[in-house]
Design an enzyme around this catalytic site. Structure first.
Site, PDB file in Angstrom:
ATOM      1  N   TYR A   1       0.939  -1.090  -0.072  1.00  0.00           N
ATOM      2  CA  TYR A   1       0.127  -0.161   0.127  1.00  0.00           C
ATOM      3  C   TYR A   1       0.844   1.175   0.090  1.00  0.00           C
ATOM      4  O   TYR A   1       1.694   1.458  -1.069  1.00  0.00           O
ATOM      5  CB  TYR A   1      -0.878  -0.212   1.255  1.00  0.00           C
TER       6      TYR A   1
ATOM      7  N   LYS B   1      -6.390  -0.222   0.236  1.00  0.00           N
ATOM      8  CA  LYS B   1      -7.083   0.163   1.144  1.00  0.00           C
ATOM      9  C   LYS B   1      -7.824  -1.141   1.952  1.00  0.00           C
ATOM     10  O   LYS B   1      -7.701  -1.483   2.769  1.00  0.00           O
ATOM     11  CB  LYS B   1      -8.183   1.191   1.099  1.00  0.00           C
TER      12      LYS B   1
END
Length: 597
Positions: free
Chosen positions: A111, A184
């Site tokens: 991420y 996410k």
């Protein structure tokens, strides 16, 4: 990732897949695939005999070692990012098992911050499409496209949606921003145990103002400027209506929307459905977690804190709101709390003569002109090029420069003498030695959080802040930094990473079947994160390590569940203890039986 060919069922407290897929269809389904870990019985029933090597591995250890070696052999962080997501496309369970085993190492790869690089190169590195792409040019087809994901009404717990106008520190990346929603959700699963088969990543493609994308033949999104106004609002309404109709229990997460839309969208829906904006509420809450510990250690009460926030966008104002609420909880009136918070942005310190050019949520914190009459003003163009994606703020700065100049950060710090200095500017190096030393000369234990992300955008490094304050500073950062050794003290640098908070918050809201996500639930999450930091030694981190995200998230989820129940907004019906409810609801990356039907 959802699969039409398989359903998850619970039989005799055992989770299993039942599937109509056979042979290579099974191996090509990342939800079902176990590689060499399929049993002999499963291989026979699923027509896998002969298309898998004959050895049966009874646990994941060999697979984990093999995949980690391949990961380490990658030449760059972007190559590692691509490798991990290709692993995800092949075997979801193995992907999460590897990520959880090496959480501290791999979270920045999967991420933030490497996802930013992946988004900039999305058209070139895209492999298997993931998620749902919704276009503002086809609002009538939103429900049909969501249905194409293959999930039924009770199958989805969480949807993350972005219009990708304000991604991390890199701005507008249009349809490429689907990777933000995907990443996410990966953190939600790895950190809190939300079932990855019960989530949907969504990109809301309203166009892009990124000239590079508009002129790139390989760009995969709508090739026109961003649509705003009524058409934009109608599109968001249509998305909400379809999502709620198809998946009425799902928590709706908003991610990386622009300043002009983020707060307005959140305020429109937050009282009527379980929804949450991580850039506003999550950032504010995780910073509050660090501040709760820093203020406690500083021994200066909240009612006496003076706060300067450099960067008055979505994140900066979200942090200001949380600080304001905490000051009110500590005994100040709202007016008194607001008077102790100063916001600085492109046009300098926000003052009442700027009101016509400010967004509604910024106006709360403007200073009276009479209050700043004696402040020195300077002409300053340095930040305009770095932040032209906020044209309304750049226009205000230009206007201020044409008049008397701006009240810049240095002057604000000199006049205000803050006890807390926070940076969300995405403008590197702005917490200069002069500014920091001036602040430290008036405060026994200054609290300084340079939060801009990714790493190259930080306002100052922890090493600099510690040296410039002779080790007196309490510091937390937005990006990961190594420990700092200063005068024989090891300073552990806490990362105010939302990953410590939003996964547990979302998981708690899902388990609680919360009707909405309240400020009280968010503050409970902030307190829970703060409680997990070990403050017992000099130089201790103000925040828990990301290596412990599963533990932190479970504590956060528990407190969020309890708060939702206390507020009477939980629809959960159970006789079991809250701890047991959280434990049973958590998904873990372990192989489960796959049954042929």
């Amino acid at each position: 990732m959802y699969t039409r060919q398989a359903k998850v069922v619970i039989e005799n407290n055992q989770r299993k897949f039942k599937t109509t897929a056979r042979g290579y269809e099974v191996l090509r389904d990342p939800a079902l695939n176990k590689g060499t870990s399929f049993s002999l019985e499963e291989r026979k029933a699923l027509d896998l005999t002969g298309i898998l090597p004959p050895v049966v591995t009874t646990d994941m250890e060999l697979q984990l070692n093999r995949t980690y070696q391949a990961y380490q052999a990658c030449n760059s962080d972007l190559d590692k990012h691509i490798y991990m997501w290709r692993l995800h496309d092949n075997n979801v369970t193995l992907f999460y098992a590897l990520l959880q085993r090496h959480m501290l190492e791999m979270l920045p790869i999967v991420y933030d911050p490497i996802v930013g690089e992946a988004i900039e190169n999305y058209s070139e590195i895209m492999t298997r499409p993931r998620g749902v792409f919704l276009s503002i040019n086809e609002p009538e087809s939103i429900e049909e496209k969501l249905q194409s994901y293959g999930a039924e009404s009770g199958d989805i717990d969480l949807i993350v949606a972005s219009d990708a106008e304000e991604i991390l520190g890199i701005g507008d990346w249009g349809s490429n921003g689907v990777d933000i929603s995907i990443g996410k959700l990966a953190v939600y699963t790895a950190a809190a145990g939300i079932d990855p088969h019960r989530v949907i990543p969504v990109i809301l493609d309203v166009g892009t103002n990124n000239e590079k994308l508009l002129n790139d033949p390989s760009y995969v999104g709508n090739r026109h400027e961003r649509i705003q106004g009524k058409a934009y609002d109608d599109f968001i309404d249509a998305y909400i209506k379809a999502a709620r109709k198809l998946f009425p229990q799902a928590v709706l997460h908003w991610e990386d929307f622009g300043s002009t839309n983020a707060r307005r969208i959140l305020d429109r829906y937050r009282e009527t459905l379980p929804t949450f904006n991580d850039d506003i509420q999550g950032t504010g809450a995780i910073v509050m977690s660090g501040l709760l510990n820093a203020v406690k250690l500083s021994q200066t009460p909240w009612t006496e804190q003076r706060v300067v926030i450099f960067g008055a966008g979505t994140a900066g104002c979200g942090i200001a709101d949380q600080i304001c609420a905490q000051m009110i909880r500590s005994g100040l009136t709202k007016e008194q709390a607001i008077s102790r918070i100063w916001l600085v942005d492109l046009p300098g310190l926000l003052t009442e003569d700027m009101n016509d050019g400010l967004l509604d949520f910024q106006k709360t914190y403007v200073r009276k002109n009479a209050e700043v009459a004696g402040f020195n003003r300077v002409v300053n163009h340095t930040a305009i090029e770095a932040r032209t994606r906020w044209p309304h703020m750049a226009a205000l700065q230009a206007k201020a420069n044409q008049n008397k100049g701006i009240i810049d950060l240095a002057e604000t710090v000199a006049q205000v003498r803050p006890t807390i200095l926070i940076g969300t500017s995405t403008t590197p190096g702005q917490f200069t030695e002069q500014i920091v030393k001036h602040m430290a000369s008036h405060v026994e234990r200054p609290i300084i959080f340079p939060l801009s992300n990714p790493t190259l955008l930080h306002e100052a490094t922890p090493q600099q802040l510690i040296e410039w304050t002779n080790g007196k500073v309490f510091v937390a950062t937005g990006a990961p930094f190594d420990d700092v050794i200063y005068h024989n003290v090891r300073y552990k640098i806490g990362q105010a990473n939302n990953a410590a908070l939003y996964p547990g918050l979302g998981f708690g809201a899902i388990v609680a079947k919360a009707q909405k996500i309240t400020d009280e639930m968010i503050f409970a999450a902030a307190q829970a994160v703060a409680s997990q930091a070990n403050l017992g030694s000099e130089g201790a981190s103000l925040l828990p390590s990301n290596a412990d995200l599963r533990v932190t998230s479970s504590v956060v989820a528990l407190e969020v569940l309890r708060t939702a129940r206390d507020q009477g907004i939980s629809e959960l019906k159970t006789e079991e203890s809250d701890v047991e409810v959280i434990r049973q609801a958590a998904w873990w990356p372990v192989y489960v039986p796959v049954e042929a039907i």
